[in-house]
Write an enzyme that holds these catalytic residues in place. Structure first.
Site, PDB file in Angstrom:
ATOM      1  N   ASP A  10       0.484  -6.545   4.898  1.00 36.64           N
ATOM      2  CA  ASP A  10       0.857  -7.200   3.643  1.00 36.64           C
ATOM      3  C   ASP A  10      -0.376  -7.900   3.062  1.00 36.64           C
ATOM      4  O   ASP A  10      -0.915  -8.828   3.676  1.00 36.64           O
ATOM      5  CB  ASP A  10       1.959  -8.218   3.968  1.00 36.64           C
ATOM      6  CG  ASP A  10       2.446  -8.971   2.746  1.00 36.64           C
ATOM      7  OD1 ASP A  10       1.881  -8.802   1.651  1.00 36.64           O
ATOM      8  OD2 ASP A  10       3.409  -9.742   2.908  1.00 36.64           O
ATOM      9  N   ILE A  11      -0.787  -7.480   1.892  1.00 31.81           N
ATOM     10  CA  ILE A  11      -2.018  -8.017   1.289  1.00 31.81           C
ATOM     11  C   ILE A  11      -1.910  -9.518   1.022  1.00 31.81           C
ATOM     12  O   ILE A  11      -2.919 -10.226   1.015  1.00 31.81           O
ATOM     13  CB  ILE A  11      -2.368  -7.220  -0.004  1.00 31.81           C
ATOM     14  CG1 ILE A  11      -3.843  -7.380  -0.361  1.00 31.81           C
ATOM     15  CG2 ILE A  11      -1.477  -7.620  -1.174  1.00 31.81           C
ATOM     16  CD1 ILE A  11      -4.326  -6.396  -1.421  1.00 31.81           C
ATOM     17  N   GLY A  32       7.038  -4.249  -6.500  1.00 29.86           N
ATOM     18  CA  GLY A  32       5.975  -3.830  -5.578  1.00 29.86           C
ATOM     19  C   GLY A  32       5.054  -4.971  -5.179  1.00 29.86           C
ATOM     20  O   GLY A  32       5.495  -6.112  -4.984  1.00 29.86           O
ATOM     21  N   VAL A  33       3.768  -4.667  -5.129  1.00 35.65           N
ATOM     22  CA  VAL A  33       2.793  -5.656  -4.666  1.00 35.65           C
ATOM     23  C   VAL A  33       2.701  -6.839  -5.638  1.00 35.65           C
ATOM     24  O   VAL A  33       2.466  -7.983  -5.235  1.00 35.65           O
ATOM     25  CB  VAL A  33       1.430  -4.964  -4.395  1.00 35.65           C
ATOM     26  CG1 VAL A  33       0.727  -4.551  -5.669  1.00 35.65           C
ATOM     27  CG2 VAL A  33       0.543  -5.838  -3.537  1.00 35.65           C
ATOM     28  N   ASP A  34       2.915  -6.577  -6.905  1.00 41.17           N
ATOM     29  CA  ASP A  34       2.882  -7.619  -7.938  1.00 41.17           C
ATOM     30  C   ASP A  34       3.951  -8.687  -7.638  1.00 41.17           C
ATOM     31  O   ASP A  34       3.669  -9.902  -7.630  1.00 41.17           O
ATOM     32  CB  ASP A  34       3.156  -6.941  -9.289  1.00 41.17           C
ATOM     33  CG  ASP A  34       2.826  -7.798 -10.489  1.00 41.17           C
ATOM     34  OD1 ASP A  34       2.269  -8.896 -10.316  1.00 41.17           O
ATOM     35  OD2 ASP A  34       3.136  -7.355 -11.621  1.00 41.17           O
ATOM     36  N   SER A 117      -1.725   1.877  -8.441  1.00 39.09           N
ATOM     37  CA  SER A 117      -0.986   2.986  -9.087  1.00 39.09           C
ATOM     38  C   SER A 117      -0.244   3.899  -8.114  1.00 39.09           C
ATOM     39  O   SER A 117       0.403   4.854  -8.560  1.00 39.09           O
ATOM     40  CB  SER A 117      -1.905   3.852  -9.979  1.00 39.09           C
ATOM     41  OG  SER A 117      -2.235   3.180 -11.165  1.00 39.09           O
ATOM     42  N   GLY A 119       2.300   3.303  -6.124  1.00 42.35           N
ATOM     43  CA  GLY A 119       3.708   2.987  -5.877  1.00 42.35           C
ATOM     44  C   GLY A 119       4.541   3.405  -7.068  1.00 42.35           C
ATOM     45  O   GLY A 119       4.687   4.593  -7.371  1.00 42.35           O
ATOM     46  N   TYR A 121       3.884   3.445 -10.090  1.00 40.62           N
ATOM     47  CA  TYR A 121       3.161   4.213 -11.110  1.00 40.62           C
ATOM     48  C   TYR A 121       2.873   5.658 -10.690  1.00 40.62           C
ATOM     49  O   TYR A 121       2.268   6.422 -11.453  1.00 40.62           O
ATOM     50  CB  TYR A 121       1.887   3.482 -11.529  1.00 40.62           C
ATOM     51  CG  TYR A 121       2.138   2.290 -12.450  1.00 40.62           C
ATOM     52  CD1 TYR A 121       3.426   1.926 -12.827  1.00 40.62           C
ATOM     53  CD2 TYR A 121       1.072   1.537 -12.952  1.00 40.62           C
ATOM     54  CE1 TYR A 121       3.653   0.840 -13.665  1.00 40.62           C
ATOM     55  CE2 TYR A 121       1.294   0.458 -13.795  1.00 40.62           C
ATOM     56  CZ  TYR A 121       2.583   0.113 -14.152  1.00 40.62           C
ATOM     57  OH  TYR A 121       2.795  -0.949 -14.991  1.00 40.62           O
TER      58      TYR A 121
HETATM   59  P1  ADP Z   1       1.780   0.392  -9.003  1.00 38.84           P
HETATM   60  O1  ADP Z   1       2.787  -0.045 -10.035  1.00 38.84           O
HETATM   61  O2  ADP Z   1       0.348   0.174  -9.455  1.00 38.84           O
HETATM   62  O3  ADP Z   1       2.034   1.770  -8.512  1.00 38.84           O
HETATM   63  P2  ADP Z   1       3.022  -0.829  -6.639  1.00 38.84           P
HETATM   64  O4  ADP Z   1       3.063  -2.264  -6.306  1.00 38.84           O
HETATM   65  O5  ADP Z   1       4.305  -0.148  -6.945  1.00 38.84           O
HETATM   66  O6  ADP Z   1       1.941  -0.677  -7.825  1.00 38.84           O
HETATM   67  O7  ADP Z   1       2.353  -0.034  -5.446  1.00 38.84           O
HETATM   68  C1  ADP Z   1       0.977  -0.010  -5.178  1.00 38.84           C
HETATM   69  C2  ADP Z   1       0.770   0.122  -3.678  1.00 38.84           C
HETATM   70  O8  ADP Z   1       0.923  -1.165  -3.085  1.00 38.84           O
HETATM   71  C3  ADP Z   1       1.760   1.043  -2.971  1.00 38.84           C
HETATM   72  O9  ADP Z   1       1.029   1.852  -2.049  1.00 38.84           O
HETATM   73  C4  ADP Z   1       2.684   0.075  -2.241  1.00 38.84           C
HETATM   74  O10 ADP Z   1       3.182   0.623  -1.027  1.00 38.84           O
HETATM   75  C5  ADP Z   1       1.714  -1.049  -1.940  1.00 38.84           C
HETATM   76  N1  ADP Z   1       2.309  -2.370  -1.652  1.00 38.84           N
HETATM   77  C6  ADP Z   1       3.518  -2.871  -2.009  1.00 38.84           C
HETATM   78  N2  ADP Z   1       3.662  -4.126  -1.548  1.00 38.84           N
HETATM   79  C7  ADP Z   1       2.517  -4.436  -0.874  1.00 38.84           C
HETATM   80  C8  ADP Z   1       2.044  -5.561  -0.142  1.00 38.84           C
HETATM   81  N3  ADP Z   1       2.780  -6.667  -0.018  1.00 38.84           N
HETATM   82  N4  ADP Z   1       0.809  -5.506   0.424  1.00 38.84           N
HETATM   83  C9  ADP Z   1       0.049  -4.405   0.298  1.00 38.84           C
HETATM   84  N5  ADP Z   1       0.417  -3.310  -0.379  1.00 38.84           N
HETATM   85  C10 ADP Z   1       1.643  -3.317  -0.951  1.00 38.84           C
END
Ligand code: ADP
Length: 173
Positions: A10-11, A32-34, A117, A119, A121
């Protein structure tokens, strides 16, 4: 020259100088990560982001990290995959370049990227991994500046395997 390292997890838990957020154009949070970054940073991050007037696709903006263990968040907006003929590669490349520029400008030593991008996207992950590693390698070999380590963070083992394979092919080709 700065090193590229892989990390599975987890970032939001990383104690680095900055983590990158794969945000959307509004910069006002999303899934997602946001979503994970905003939840962990606390509501002050959203308040700060409201003052930024969004961000264009392929660009990046830096903010404090509030309750996160890192010092800064660099928000970038990756392209939505629409088949590959709508400047997706150029825009994704620009995300990495702009984030690295901001990291050097702020004299950061450690920076962590999620798979921008890849996830919601829907950018094809093998192509994204190649572009990511090639771009970061090009950038840091020209000018690492303060940067010592760039982490590529995978949230699942399949993304991590693709990064591993891409790095092996990159260093042996
Ligand atoms: P996007 O809209 O740019 O595609 P996402 O958040 O949907 O962004 O996904 C981007 C990447 O981040 C995906 O590979 C997803 O699995 C990953 N991701 C989601 N949550 C986390 C997290 N907490 N830490 C690290 N990576 C994450």
């Amino acid at each position: 020259m700065a090193k590229i390292k892989l990390h599975l997890g987890d970032i939001t838990q990383l104690n680095v100088d900055a983590i990158v957020n794969a945000a959307n154009n509004s910069l006002l949070g999303g899934g997602g990560v946001d979503g994970a970054i905003h939840r962990a940073a606390g509501p002050d991050l959203l308040d700060f982001c409201r003052t930024l007037n969004g961000c264009e696709t392929g660009q990046a903006k830096i903010t404090p990290a509030f309750n996160l263990p890192c010092r800064y968040v660099i928000h970038t907006v990756g392209p939505i995959w629409r088949g590959g003929h709508n400047d997706e590669p150029e825009l994704l490349q620009s995300c990495y370049v702009k984030c690295l520029e901001l990291a050097r400008k702020h004299k950061l030593k450690t920076l962590a990227f999620p798979a921008i991008s890849c996830g919601i996207y829907r950018y094809p992950i093998t192509e994204a991994a190649k572009l990511c590693i090639r771009t970061i390698h090009e950038e840091v070999s020209q000018n690492s500046g303060s940067l010592e380590t760039v982490f590529l963070v995978s949230f699942d083992a399949s993304m991590q395997r693709i990064y591993e394979q891409t790095l092996v092919n990159f260093t042996t080709s």
